[in-house]
Write a protein that holds these residues in place. Structure first.
Motif, short mmCIF file in Angstrom:
data_model
loop_
_atom_site.label_atom_id
_atom_site.label_comp_id
_atom_site.label_asym_id
_atom_site.label_seq_id
_atom_site.Cartn_x
_atom_site.Cartn_y
_atom_site.Cartn_z
N GLN A 165 6.94 -47.47 -4.67
CA GLN A 165 7.93 -47.39 -2.92
C GLN A 165 9.15 -46.82 -3.63
O GLN A 165 9.24 -46.00 -2.53
CB GLN A 165 7.75 -48.85 -3.28
CG GLN A 165 6.75 -49.57 -3.37
CD GLN A 165 6.94 -51.19 -3.19
OE1 GLN A 165 7.85 -51.31 -3.97
NE2 GLN A 165 5.92 -52.22 -3.53
N GLN A 166 9.17 -46.74 -4.77
CA GLN A 166 10.67 -45.63 -4.79
C GLN A 166 10.54 -43.98 -4.27
O GLN A 166 11.45 -43.73 -3.43
CB GLN A 166 10.98 -45.46 -6.25
CG GLN A 166 12.33 -47.19 -6.60
CD GLN A 166 12.84 -46.75 -7.91
OE1 GLN A 166 12.14 -46.48 -8.33
NE2 GLN A 166 13.86 -47.94 -7.90
N LEU A 167 9.65 -43.66 -5.12
CA LEU A 167 9.20 -42.16 -4.31
C LEU A 167 8.43 -41.74 -2.49
O LEU A 167 9.50 -41.25 -2.49
CB LEU A 167 7.64 -42.08 -4.60
CG LEU A 167 7.87 -41.60 -5.87
CD1 LEU A 167 6.15 -41.88 -7.08
CD2 LEU A 167 8.91 -40.56 -6.48
N ALA A 168 7.99 -43.15 -1.81
CA ALA A 168 7.81 -43.16 -0.36
C ALA A 168 9.59 -42.85 -0.10
O ALA A 168 8.91 -42.58 0.56
CB ALA A 168 6.90 -44.24 -0.09
N THR B 43 0.53 -37.79 -0.36
CA THR B 43 -0.37 -37.42 0.11
C THR B 43 -0.26 -35.75 -1.18
O THR B 43 -1.61 -35.75 -1.28
CB THR B 43 -0.62 -37.03 1.13
OG1 THR B 43 -0.37 -38.28 1.86
CG2 THR B 43 -2.11 -36.54 1.85
N ALA B 44 0.79 -34.94 -0.79
CA ALA B 44 0.15 -34.00 -1.39
C ALA B 44 0.48 -33.78 -2.98
O ALA B 44 -0.49 -33.59 -3.76
CB ALA B 44 1.77 -32.59 -1.27
N LEU B 45 1.48 -35.62 -3.45
CA LEU B 45 1.34 -35.34 -5.29
C LEU B 45 0.08 -35.51 -5.05
O LEU B 45 -0.53 -35.48 -6.56
CB LEU B 45 2.39 -36.09 -5.02
CG LEU B 45 3.03 -36.50 -6.75
CD1 LEU B 45 3.04 -35.21 -7.58
CD2 LEU B 45 4.09 -37.38 -6.76
N ALA B 46 -0.81 -36.89 -4.95
CA ALA B 46 -1.81 -37.49 -5.50
C ALA B 46 -3.02 -36.49 -5.02
O ALA B 46 -3.95 -36.49 -5.96
CB ALA B 46 -2.33 -37.90 -3.92
N THR C 157 -2.59 -33.11 -5.89
CA THR C 157 -2.21 -32.29 -7.09
C THR C 157 -2.42 -33.00 -8.36
O THR C 157 -2.80 -32.37 -9.33
CB THR C 157 -0.80 -31.72 -7.22
OG1 THR C 157 -0.51 -30.86 -5.29
CG2 THR C 157 -1.09 -29.92 -7.88
N ALA C 158 -1.54 -33.85 -8.86
CA ALA C 158 -1.24 -34.49 -10.02
C ALA C 158 -1.58 -36.13 -9.34
O ALA C 158 -0.55 -37.24 -9.36
CB ALA C 158 0.53 -34.78 -10.40
N PRO C 159 -2.65 -36.75 -9.39
CA PRO C 159 -2.90 -37.64 -8.87
C PRO C 159 -2.56 -38.94 -9.75
O PRO C 159 -2.96 -40.30 -8.76
CB PRO C 159 -5.20 -38.53 -9.04
CG PRO C 159 -4.61 -37.04 -9.34
CD PRO C 159 -4.25 -36.27 -9.57
N THR C 160 -2.40 -38.93 -11.13
CA THR C 160 -2.11 -40.16 -11.70
C THR C 160 -0.42 -40.63 -11.67
O THR C 160 -0.20 -41.25 -11.65
CB THR C 160 -2.04 -39.14 -13.93
OG1 THR C 160 -3.18 -38.90 -14.04
CG2 THR C 160 -1.89 -40.42 -14.00
N LEU C 161 0.35 -39.08 -10.91
CA LEU C 161 1.71 -39.83 -11.30
C LEU C 161 1.73 -40.86 -9.99
O LEU C 161 2.82 -41.56 -9.44
CB LEU C 161 2.14 -38.40 -10.50
CG LEU C 161 2.97 -37.42 -11.67
CD1 LEU C 161 2.76 -35.37 -11.32
CD2 LEU C 161 3.44 -37.85 -13.00
N VAL C 162 0.92 -40.55 -8.95
CA VAL C 162 0.88 -42.09 -8.11
C VAL C 162 0.12 -43.40 -8.27
O VAL C 162 0.68 -44.13 -8.21
CB VAL C 162 0.20 -40.86 -6.78
CG1 VAL C 162 0.27 -42.33 -5.58
CG2 VAL C 162 0.88 -39.90 -6.43
N THR C 163 -1.00 -43.02 -8.66
CA THR C 163 -1.93 -44.03 -8.98
C THR C 163 -1.36 -44.75 -10.63
O THR C 163 -1.69 -45.86 -10.31
CB THR C 163 -3.02 -43.63 -9.39
OG1 THR C 163 -3.29 -42.42 -10.53
CG2 THR C 163 -3.57 -43.03 -8.50
N GLN C 164 -0.99 -43.92 -11.57
CA GLN C 164 -0.06 -44.80 -12.23
C GLN C 164 1.03 -43.87 -13.37
O GLN C 164 0.58 -43.14 -14.65
CB GLN C 164 -1.91 -45.17 -13.70
CG GLN C 164 -1.13 -46.21 -14.75
CD GLN C 164 -2.83 -45.87 -15.69
OE1 GLN C 164 -3.47 -45.39 -15.97
NE2 GLN C 164 -2.63 -47.33 -16.38
N PRO C 165 1.74 -43.95 -13.31
CA PRO C 165 2.77 -42.68 -13.47
C PRO C 165 3.43 -43.72 -15.36
O PRO C 165 3.97 -42.30 -16.21
CB PRO C 165 4.11 -43.37 -12.89
CG PRO C 165 4.02 -44.27 -12.11
CD PRO C 165 2.34 -44.67 -12.09
N VAL C 166 3.29 -44.77 -15.40
CA VAL C 166 2.85 -44.86 -16.30
C VAL C 166 2.14 -46.04 -17.24
O VAL C 166 1.52 -46.86 -16.98
CB VAL C 166 4.85 -46.09 -16.76
CG1 VAL C 166 5.29 -46.84 -17.84
CG2 VAL C 166 6.06 -45.55 -16.25
#
Length: 466
Positions: free
Chosen positions: A222-225, A232-235, A237-246
């Protein structure tokens, strides 16, 4: 059973007697095989026979069965609850299982995750967590693992150093190789207690971390948004950073990876006690029922026989007991090399003496008629504290630390799984029990000998008067 040879019928036929009352040599008088000279019937009566002697025997039999059944029921109500109680409502004691949280990050990720975990403490059905300063661990994860191996705590959740910085850099560069599960490491040792690890530690830690990381991940995205990040572009390229960053990993540094060890550190302990019990029963029968040596020997010789011979026999029985586990490839050489087997053998010997000599002492008073009731108590009291660690049991079960079974179990875990080494304490507990048994055998046998002498003198007085 000694059965007297039945006599012939007292009423002989007239043709079987001479005029002078002598029995004719040509007459065969058939003996009745169903009664003794005392008129006691053999092999012919029904259970509810009205024959006086059979009725008396039946009354005695019924009384014995009723009394012993009542004693068994008493044991069911008083002894078995010890084991049932050890497994009852264990979930209400989970708060006694302690965990630490170590924040090596000291950033947003570390602070949020640490506070989230610690906030779950309080209810009795979950683990208790303490936030421990990272300065306590100057060597990083090596010190964390050391604390686990020393059994100062059941689990440590460590947030990696630089976790916040690494995550932000991965977002900026859309790093496809970013590994979210490197953010948090959970360190625990299953071999400390496989049942506690599988039923409590791992499920509770997993549940808490799933909730805390899910909450953080949602907030972070939510902070990223809100910051204008193109999700969308981040997802793409690196979907893990959006779906499960930690995320997290569980590092089980001492796995319980020898299933047959369960026979050595729990169920097999019951067999060890049964073997010692059999030695006690044979020793009792040999010296009293078969040879009557108990009344022939002087007190010191009798005492030495009762103590030294069982210990000598335990030495060889425990050797073959240990060899059985070795034959099934229990790796005794993991911690102490080839000496591990000898250490385990000695622990089995000491434990067998601790368990068996206690029975040897009690049988002096209870005899073979009632000693099995003590055996039941001895088995249940020891086994009750071995399935789960004392922390998960009610306070009354803290006697576990002084029980023979528990200390054998801890020694086995040290030898086979290289857990915390307390072998000195484990052997010391067995020696303490042996010492107590030596004292009680001496006292009880002295009392028994005093009674035997008094009875012998009484019988001699009766013979003199006769």
């Amino acid at each position: 059973m000694n059965v007297e040879k039945p006599r012939s019928s007292p009423s002989a036929t007239s043709s079987g007697q001479s005029d002078h009352g002598q029995t004719s040599s040509s007459t065969h008088v058939e003996a009745r095989p169903t009664s003794t000279s005392a008129g006691v019937p053999w092999f012919t009566e029904r259970f509810w026979s009205r024959d006086p002697s059979t009725a008396a025997a039946r009354k005695t039999y019924n009384m014995i069965m009723i009394v012993f059944t009542a004693l068994i029921i008493l044991c069911v109500l008083s002894v078995l609850p010890i084991y049932w109680g050890a497994l009852w409502q264990t979930s209400t004691h989970i708060h006694n299982v302690k965990g630490w949280v170590v924040d090596f990050d000291n950033g947003e990720v570390g602070t949020t995750i640490s506070n989230g975990i610690v906030s779950t403490s309080g209810p009795p059905t979950t683990m208790s967590w303490e936030l421990v300063p990272s300065t306590r661990f100057p060597n990083g994860m090596a010190d964390v693992e050391h604390e686990i191996l020393e059994e100062n705590v059941w689990a440590i959740v460590a947030i990696s150093a630089g976790a916040t910085t690494i995550l932000q850099a991965a977002i900026t560069s859309a790093n496809t190789s970013y590994a979210p599960n490197s953010t948090i490491a959970v360190v625990a040792a299953e071999a400390r207690s496989e049942n506690a690890f599988r039923n409590v530690v791992r499920p509770v830690v997993t549940m808490i971390l799933d909730q805390v990381t899910a909450s953080y991940n949602t907030h972070f995205v939510q902070q990223l948004a809100q910051s204008g990040q193109n999700l969308t572009a981040l997802a793409s390229t690196a979907p893990t950073l959006v779906t499960q960053p930690v995320s997290y990993t569980i590092n089980n540094i001492r796995p319980f990876d020898v299933p047959v060890a369960s026979a050595v550190d729990f169920v097999g302990l019951i067999y060890l006690l049964i073997l010692a019990f059999n030695v006690t029963m044979v020793n009792y029968s040999a010296r009293i029922e078969a040879t009557n040596l108990e009344l022939r020997l002087r007190f010191r010789s009798l005492l030495a026989m009762r103590i030294l011979i069982p210990i000598f026999l335990y030495f060889f029985i425990s050797l073959f007991y240990a060899l059985l586990s070795l034959a099934f490839q229990v790796p005794f050489n993991r911690t102490f090399g080839h000496a591990g087997f000898v250490i385990y053998w000695m622990m089995s010997w000491f434990a067998m003496a601790a368990l068996g000599l206690a029975v040897e002492a009690v049988i002096t008073i209870l005899t073979t008629k009632f000693v099995t009731f003590f055996l039941l108590l001895w088995v249940v009291a020891n086994a009750a504290v071995c399935f789960l660690p004392p922390e998960l049991l009610p306070g009354v079960y803290r006697y576990a630390y002084a029980s023979p079974f528990y200390n054998v179990q801890q020694a086995v875990r040290t030898i086979v799984f290289n857990t915390k080494n307390q072998l000195g304490l484990n052997f010391g507990v067995q020696l303490a029990w042996i010492g107590v048994s030596l004292i009680t055998i001496t006292v009880l046998q002295y009392f028994k000998r005093y009674q035997a002498i008094r009875e012998h003198e009484r019988m001699q007085d009766i013979e003199k008067r006769a």
